[in-house]
Design an enzyme around this catalytic site. Structure first.
Site, PDB file in Angstrom:
ATOM      1  N   CYS A 102       8.006  -5.647  -2.942  1.00 34.90           N
ATOM      2  CA  CYS A 102       7.206  -6.670  -2.444  1.00 34.90           C
ATOM      3  C   CYS A 102       7.124  -8.004  -1.585  1.00 34.90           C
ATOM      4  O   CYS A 102       8.635  -8.338  -1.487  1.00 34.90           O
ATOM      5  CB  CYS A 102       7.014  -6.683  -3.846  1.00 34.90           C
ATOM      6  SG  CYS A 102       5.352  -7.594  -4.084  1.00 34.90           S
ATOM      7  N   LYS A 141      11.528   1.738  -4.858  1.00 31.76           N
ATOM      8  CA  LYS A 141      10.914   1.349  -3.297  1.00 31.76           C
ATOM      9  C   LYS A 141      10.813   0.252  -2.373  1.00 31.76           C
ATOM     10  O   LYS A 141      11.406  -1.276  -2.467  1.00 31.76           O
ATOM     11  CB  LYS A 141       9.654   0.937  -4.605  1.00 31.76           C
ATOM     12  CG  LYS A 141       8.476   0.618  -2.607  1.00 31.76           C
ATOM     13  CD  LYS A 141       7.740  -1.002  -3.115  1.00 31.76           C
ATOM     14  CE  LYS A 141       6.584  -0.764  -2.125  1.00 31.76           C
ATOM     15  NZ  LYS A 141       5.450  -1.597  -2.962  1.00 31.76           N
ATOM     16  N   ARG A 223      -3.608   2.588  -1.913  1.00 30.84           N
ATOM     17  CA  ARG A 223      -4.945   2.324  -1.450  1.00 30.84           C
ATOM     18  C   ARG A 223      -6.217   3.395  -1.413  1.00 30.84           C
ATOM     19  O   ARG A 223      -7.237   3.258  -1.693  1.00 30.84           O
ATOM     20  CB  ARG A 223      -5.219   1.426  -0.478  1.00 30.84           C
ATOM     21  CG  ARG A 223      -4.427  -0.429  -0.927  1.00 30.84           C
ATOM     22  CD  ARG A 223      -4.302  -1.075   0.134  1.00 30.84           C
ATOM     23  NE  ARG A 223      -3.410  -1.145   1.443  1.00 30.84           N
ATOM     24  CZ  ARG A 223      -3.478  -1.640   1.933  1.00 30.84           C
ATOM     25  NH1 ARG A 223      -4.145  -2.458   2.173  1.00 30.84           N
ATOM     26  NH2 ARG A 223      -2.391  -1.324   3.175  1.00 30.84           N
TER      27      ARG A 223
END
Length: 310
Positions: A102, A141, A223
């Site tokens: 992030c 991630k 997305r």
């Protein structure tokens, strides 16, 4: 099976998490269309340990979910391990995903998220600690680096610490979502480790998906699945006609309203607006504007039935 996370040998894509978007209702719809597995929205370890109502709500799975992976973020390896044990005890996920990608300052300023890319040893301790605390497979991630690319070094260190799978976004944290995702760099990471690597970034079409799979990589979609949960069927070669797309959008709305029923229809419809805007991407701007102002579920369902997937 890859460490309990599911097979990457055939066709299919993973639903990657998006804050405020990949909630329980959307994850169920993605599963119904064949997502290999889904990763829930990021939960901050400290908030979960402090008993935050928001963190508990993000953690809660839908009764229909089969493949849900819990994503945690934090700066302190011991705290994250305790949060992972708590999550395991409460919701029994199939794996824990650690967010070390992030790029948002409100996360990195705490030393969490992509800040861990500059501290491979702390990141490795976090992976090892979560494995020990839960016995679950641990995925991570990543991005290519924070400001400088160091994903290969990170990947090797995380593999040594016991990570079962890596999900690599093809940008640095400094890039955030600008420019193009560099899938050649993701492939370099995959070649440097023995564990599976799933790439993510700029997968918007079936052709995008096929090109990435041809590189020998797993594919995660974030997305690109917004307003298109049927994308997971299409990448498997299963056409989804417009009628089924409209039905899927309306089904999603019903699931969403049921999931948030305790907060009331008005709140739930406001929370659905991001999804509604995505489903109506092909509708004329005046239609989208009117739809986003609707305050009754039946009216929203009618618009979805008219404009989804056109």
């Amino acid at each position: 099976m890859h460490g309990g996370l599911g097979s990457l040998d055939g066709e299919g894509a993973v639903l990657a998490p998006m804050a405020g978007f990949t909630d329980a209702a959307f994850r169920v719809v993605a599963e119904r269309f064949g997502a290999l597995w889904t990763v829930g929205e990021m939960v901050m370890a400290g908030s979960l340990l402090r008993g935050s109502a928001e963190a508990r709500a993000l953690l809660q799975p839908h009764p229909e979910e089969r493949s849900r992976v819990v994503q945690l973020a934090g700066a302190d390896p011991d705290e994250v391990a305790r949060a992972a044990a708590l999550a395991y005890g409460r919701v029994r996920p199939r794996a824990i995903d650690l967010n070390m990608g992030c790029p948002m300052p409100k996360v990195t300023v705490r030393g969490a998220g992509a800040a861990l890319l500059d501290d491979p040893e702390r990141a490795a301790r976090m992976v090892a600690g979560v494995r020990e605390a839960t016995g679950l497979p641990v995925s991570v991630k990543l991005r290519l680096g924070f400001a400088q690319v160091n994903a290969v070094e990170m990947a090797r260190r995380l593999e040594q610490a016991g990570a079962a799978l890596l999900r690599v976004h093809g940008r640095t944290a400094a890039q955030r979502y600008g420019g193009r995702a560099d899938w050649d760099r993701i492939r370099e990471v995959a070649r440097a480790v023995r564990i599976p690597v799933v790439g993510t970034g700029d997968v918007r079409t079936v052709e995008d998906y096929r090109a990435r799979r041809a590189m020998g990589l797993g594919v995660a979609v974030a997305r690109g699945a917004a307003g298109r949960p049927w994308f997971f069927a299409e990448v498997r070669g299963e056409p989804v006609p417009a009628r089924l797309r409209r039905e899927a959008a309306q089904q999603h709305l019903r699931l969403h309203l049921d999931w948030y029923a305790r907060r009331g229809e008005a709140w739930a419809l406001r929370a659905f607006r991001g999804h509604l805007k995505a489903y109506l991407g092909a509708a004329p701007a005046p239609v989208r504007a009117r739809a986003l102002a609707l305050e009754r579920a039946d009216e929203v369902a009618e618009v979805l039935g008219a404009w989804t997937g056109v």
